[in-house]
Design a protein around this motif. Structure first.
Motif, PDB file in Angstrom:
ATOM      1  N   LEU A  94       0.843  -1.200   0.000  1.00 28.34           N
ATOM      2  CA  LEU A  94       0.000   0.000   0.000  1.00 28.34           C
ATOM      3  C   LEU A  94       0.875   1.245   0.000  1.00 28.34           C
ATOM      4  N   VAL A  95       0.697   2.058  -1.038  1.00 31.64           N
ATOM      5  CA  VAL A  95       1.402   3.336  -1.168  1.00 31.64           C
ATOM      6  C   VAL A  95       0.416   4.450  -0.853  1.00 31.64           C
ATOM      7  N   LEU A  96       0.772   5.313   0.081  1.00 31.61           N
ATOM      8  CA  LEU A  96      -0.130   6.370   0.548  1.00 31.61           C
ATOM      9  C   LEU A  96       0.470   7.746   0.299  1.00 31.61           C
ATOM     10  N   MET A  97      -0.364   8.645  -0.223  1.00 25.96           N
ATOM     11  CA  MET A  97       0.052  10.039  -0.374  1.00 25.96           C
ATOM     12  C   MET A  97      -0.976  10.910   0.329  1.00 25.96           C
ATOM     13  N   VAL A  98      -0.571  11.549   1.427  1.00 22.90           N
ATOM     14  CA  VAL A  98      -1.454  12.397   2.220  1.00 22.90           C
ATOM     15  C   VAL A  98      -1.197  13.861   1.877  1.00 22.90           C
ATOM     16  N   GLY A  99      -2.240  14.573   1.506  1.00 25.60           N
ATOM     17  CA  GLY A  99      -2.096  15.992   1.161  1.00 25.60           C
ATOM     18  C   GLY A  99      -3.272  16.454   0.339  1.00 25.60           C
ATOM     19  N   ASN A 100      -3.641  17.700   0.500  1.00 27.58           N
ATOM     20  CA  ASN A 100      -4.753  18.239  -0.273  1.00 27.58           C
ATOM     21  C   ASN A 100      -4.450  18.141  -1.774  1.00 27.58           C
ATOM     22  N   ILE A 101      -5.507  17.917  -2.547  1.00 25.17           N
ATOM     23  CA  ILE A 101      -5.344  17.742  -3.995  1.00 25.17           C
ATOM     24  C   ILE A 101      -5.197  19.115  -4.643  1.00 25.17           C
ATOM     25  N   ARG A 102      -3.978  19.445  -4.982  1.00 28.40           N
ATOM     26  CA  ARG A 102      -3.687  20.722  -5.646  1.00 28.40           C
ATOM     27  C   ARG A 102      -2.402  20.551  -6.450  1.00 28.40           C
ATOM     28  N   PRO A 103      -2.262  21.320  -7.529  1.00 30.56           N
ATOM     29  CA  PRO A 103      -1.154  21.090  -8.468  1.00 30.56           C
ATOM     30  C   PRO A 103       0.229  21.002  -7.836  1.00 30.56           C
ATOM     31  N   TRP A 104       0.548  21.910  -6.922  1.00 32.51           N
ATOM     32  CA  TRP A 104       1.923  21.933  -6.400  1.00 32.51           C
ATOM     33  C   TRP A 104       2.227  20.788  -5.447  1.00 32.51           C
ATOM     34  N   LYS A 105       1.198  20.054  -5.017  1.00 34.88           N
ATOM     35  CA  LYS A 105       1.416  18.917  -4.119  1.00 34.88           C
ATOM     36  C   LYS A 105       1.986  17.698  -4.857  1.00 34.88           C
ATOM     37  N   GLY A 106       1.877  17.679  -6.190  1.00 33.25           N
ATOM     38  CA  GLY A 106       2.586  16.675  -6.962  1.00 33.25           C
ATOM     39  C   GLY A 106       1.866  15.374  -7.255  1.00 33.25           C
ATOM     40  N   GLN A 107       0.536  15.357  -7.127  1.00 34.39           N
ATOM     41  CA  GLN A 107      -0.180  14.119  -7.480  1.00 34.39           C
ATOM     42  C   GLN A 107       0.034  13.758  -8.952  1.00 34.39           C
ATOM     43  N   ARG A 108       0.069  14.768  -9.812  1.00 33.96           N
ATOM     44  CA  ARG A 108       0.257  14.508 -11.241  1.00 33.96           C
ATOM     45  C   ARG A 108       1.619  13.841 -11.493  1.00 33.96           C
ATOM     46  N   GLU A 109       2.638  14.263 -10.787  1.00 32.06           N
ATOM     47  CA  GLU A 109       3.969  13.695 -10.964  1.00 32.06           C
ATOM     48  C   GLU A 109       4.012  12.239 -10.488  1.00 32.06           C
ATOM     49  N   PRO A 139       6.728  -1.155 -14.294  1.00 34.03           N
ATOM     50  CA  PRO A 139       6.424  -2.410 -14.985  1.00 34.03           C
ATOM     51  C   PRO A 139       5.061  -2.935 -14.548  1.00 34.03           C
ATOM     52  N   GLN A 140       4.400  -3.646 -15.410  1.00 36.31           N
ATOM     53  CA  GLN A 140       3.070  -4.167 -15.111  1.00 36.31           C
ATOM     54  C   GLN A 140       3.077  -5.023 -13.854  1.00 36.31           C
ATOM     55  N   GLU A 141       4.130  -5.795 -13.667  1.00 41.45           N
ATOM     56  CA  GLU A 141       4.237  -6.660 -12.493  1.00 41.45           C
ATOM     57  C   GLU A 141       4.208  -5.853 -11.200  1.00 41.45           C
ATOM     58  N   THR A 142       4.912  -4.717 -11.192  1.00 39.18           N
ATOM     59  CA  THR A 142       4.962  -3.862 -10.001  1.00 39.18           C
ATOM     60  C   THR A 142       3.596  -3.227  -9.740  1.00 39.18           C
ATOM     61  N   ARG A 143       2.943  -2.782 -10.801  1.00 37.13           N
ATOM     62  CA  ARG A 143       1.605  -2.189 -10.649  1.00 37.13           C
ATOM     63  C   ARG A 143       0.639  -3.174  -9.996  1.00 37.13           C
ATOM     64  N   HIS A 144       0.684  -4.440 -10.430  1.00 35.56           N
ATOM     65  CA  HIS A 144      -0.236  -5.437  -9.893  1.00 35.56           C
ATOM     66  C   HIS A 144       0.012  -5.703  -8.417  1.00 35.56           C
ATOM     67  N   ARG A 145       1.246  -5.468  -7.975  1.00 40.31           N
ATOM     68  CA  ARG A 145       1.584  -5.784  -6.594  1.00 40.31           C
ATOM     69  C   ARG A 145       1.343  -4.619  -5.641  1.00 40.31           C
ATOM     70  N   MET A 146       0.901  -3.480  -6.138  1.00 36.00           N
ATOM     71  CA  MET A 146       0.730  -2.308  -5.285  1.00 36.00           C
ATOM     72  C   MET A 146      -0.634  -1.656  -5.468  1.00 36.00           C
ATOM     73  N   ARG A 147      -1.019  -0.869  -4.485  1.00 33.30           N
ATOM     74  CA  ARG A 147      -2.203  -0.017  -4.542  1.00 33.30           C
ATOM     75  C   ARG A 147      -1.788   1.359  -4.039  1.00 33.30           C
ATOM     76  N   CYS A 148      -2.185   2.408  -4.759  1.00 29.70           N
ATOM     77  CA  CYS A 148      -1.811   3.777  -4.395  1.00 29.70           C
ATOM     78  C   CYS A 148      -3.057   4.571  -4.039  1.00 29.70           C
ATOM     79  N   CYS A 149      -3.052   5.207  -2.872  1.00 28.64           N
ATOM     80  CA  CYS A 149      -4.209   5.983  -2.413  1.00 28.64           C
ATOM     81  C   CYS A 149      -3.813   7.432  -2.152  1.00 28.64           C
ATOM     82  N   PHE A 150      -4.613   8.361  -2.680  1.00 28.04           N
ATOM     83  CA  PHE A 150      -4.448   9.788  -2.425  1.00 28.04           C
ATOM     84  C   PHE A 150      -5.474  10.196  -1.371  1.00 28.04           C
ATOM     85  N   ALA A 151      -5.013  10.669  -0.225  1.00 35.68           N
ATOM     86  CA  ALA A 151      -5.906  11.094   0.850  1.00 35.68           C
ATOM     87  C   ALA A 151      -5.792  12.595   1.035  1.00 35.68           C
ATOM     88  N   GLY A 152      -6.873  13.326   0.788  1.00 37.20           N
ATOM     89  CA  GLY A 152      -6.833  14.776   0.956  1.00 37.20           C
ATOM     90  C   GLY A 152      -8.024  15.453   0.327  1.00 37.20           C
TER      91      GLY A 152
END
Length: 421
Positions: free
Chosen positions: A238-253, A262-275
């Motif tokens: 589980l990959v977590l990014m905590v922060g309000n959703i705004r351009p300078w916070k870097g969600q797009r990056e 790689p596809q294998e890595t994507r399948h093994r992880m989940r990414c959540c944006f909390a904010g």
């Protein structure tokens, strides 16, 4: 039993003219009334609110009596009042002031600024304030709270919580340099202040602090329960990014980095944006969702919105990501995640670069998403490396505890007050 007794100036330890006495007539040492002003009014709650709350909880209540003024209602109003802290809401007043500033008429704006100063002077006198502490930036409130404090004859200190850029008008550049003391929350921010011409002797380095004990106490759900809610399997990261959703916070990056995995890595992880997403940033969030769909990342990425259970999320996460594209003044989420034993990937500029040292996290350049992709791929694949970084993180985070922040801020209060006597 304590009762308030009005006295003459000669027998009053407080310049506000009130002495507290016990029933037997013995005086009770008066507390210094500090007005802490949080001026954020974009509808979101961020690190400055949390920092203010932790400071108020930790300050010596026998010496200082904090009164908190918010420009906008938020979750911390009820939390502070529940702890017996006096809270003032200025939202209706600031709304009218914004309307005047938008009018475009120079004379009306000047009259409005003068009225704002006088309004704040009345508030300071009404609340019997001994010192004003602005919680955001020397670029915010220097044309209202600072002159109001001067009219009342009390010191005004400011926390350099963010870089608002060089003031466009000479008067604001002049006012920017007129606070009694500046609390820089990182070496990076101390450098910003010096660049703007602030006297170095009036700059104090006071890192923000994490109340680790209180943060952990708020984690009430098990790691397994939170991960189940988020749809994260026992064998997934589980990959977590905590922060309000705004351009300078870097969600797009971060999304750009996820596309490179790689596809294998994507399948093994989940990414959540909390904010939270402010109305002004709604279009940005829509663009992010479109990019996620176009890259077929829908199964991998989730937006959680506003969460009051961030400590539970930290406890459930394996990796925490910070990717602010503008240098973060401090980045409170970095030591918070480290305190929970997350392996942190953070921006290599600003405050996070002062928090993370080799072996306690990974620093990347947000302008180069491939660096984030490489770090994510490495940590998702290598359980041993991820575990070593996670194990070393709490001890490093402990160096940025709330105790040091409270001590440094209290020292600044005493220095400013002594300078006005």
């Amino acid at each position: 039993m304590i009762q308030a007794v009005k006295t003459g100036q000669s027998e009053t330890p407080s310049k506000r003219g009130i002495v507290s006495r016990r029933a037997n007539g013995a005086p009770v040492p008066s507390r210094t009334r500090i007005l802490i002003v949080e001026s954020n009014e974009d509808g979101t709650v961020g690190g400055s609110h949390q920092a203010l709350f932790d400071l108020v909880r930790g300050v010596d209540q026998t010496t200082f009596e904090p009164i908190v003024l918010f420009y906008q209602d938020n979750v911390f109003v009820s939390r502070l009042r529940a702890r017996g802290v006096e809270v003032v809401l200025f939202d209706e007043i600031t709304r009218k002031e914004r309307e005047i500033n938008k009018s475009g008429r120079r004379i009306r704006k000047l009259v409005g600024i003068g009225a704002a100063v006088l309004r704040r002077r009345r508030e300071l006198r009404h609340l019997r304030i001994d010192l004003v502490h602005l919680n955001n930036s020397p670029g915010v409130g220097n044309d209202s709270w600072l002159p109001a404090a001067r009219l009342v004859g009390i010191p005004c200190v400011v926390t350099a919580m963010g870089d608002t850029g060089r003031p466009p008008r000479w008067i604001h550049r002049w006012l920017y340099r007129r606070f009694d003391l500046y609390l820089a929350i990182s070496c990076y921010m101390a450098g910003v202040l010096r660049k703007e011409g602030v006297d170095p002797s009036r700059i104090s380095l006071v890192y923000l602090g994490v109340d680790v004990e209180a943060l952990r106490a708020r984690a009430v759900r098990s790691r397994e329960a939170v991960r189940a809610e988020l749809g994260v399997g026992s064998d997934q990261v589980l990959v977590l990014m905590v922060g309000n959703i705004r351009p300078w916070k870097g969600q797009r990056e971060v999304i750009a980095a996820l596309r490179m995995l790689p596809q294998e890595t994507r399948h093994r992880m989940r990414c959540c944006f909390a904010g939270a997403t402010a109305s002004a940033d709604a279009e940005y969030e829509s663009e992010l969702r479109e990019e996620i769909a176009a890259a077929a990342l829908g199964e991998c990425v989730r937006f959680l919105g506003v969460r009051t259970d961030v400590p539970d999320l930290y406890g459930a996460a394996d990796i925490a990501v910070h990717a602010s594209t503008t240098p973060e003044p401090f980045g409170l989420v970095v030591p918070e995640a480290m305190a929970f034993g997350c392996a942190v990937i953070a921006a290599s500029s600003g405050g996070p670069a002062e928090v993370i040292v080799p072996g306690t996290g990974i620093l990347c350049d947000p302008a180069r998403p491939e660096q984030y992709a490489r770090a994510l791929d490495q940590l998702v694949r290598d359980d041993v490396l991820r575990g070593m970084i996670a194990a070393a993180a709490p001890a490093r985070a402990a160096l940025f505890g709330i105790e040091r922040n409270v001590e440094g801020t209290s020292r600044a209060y005493r220095r400013a007050l002594n300078g006005h006597r």
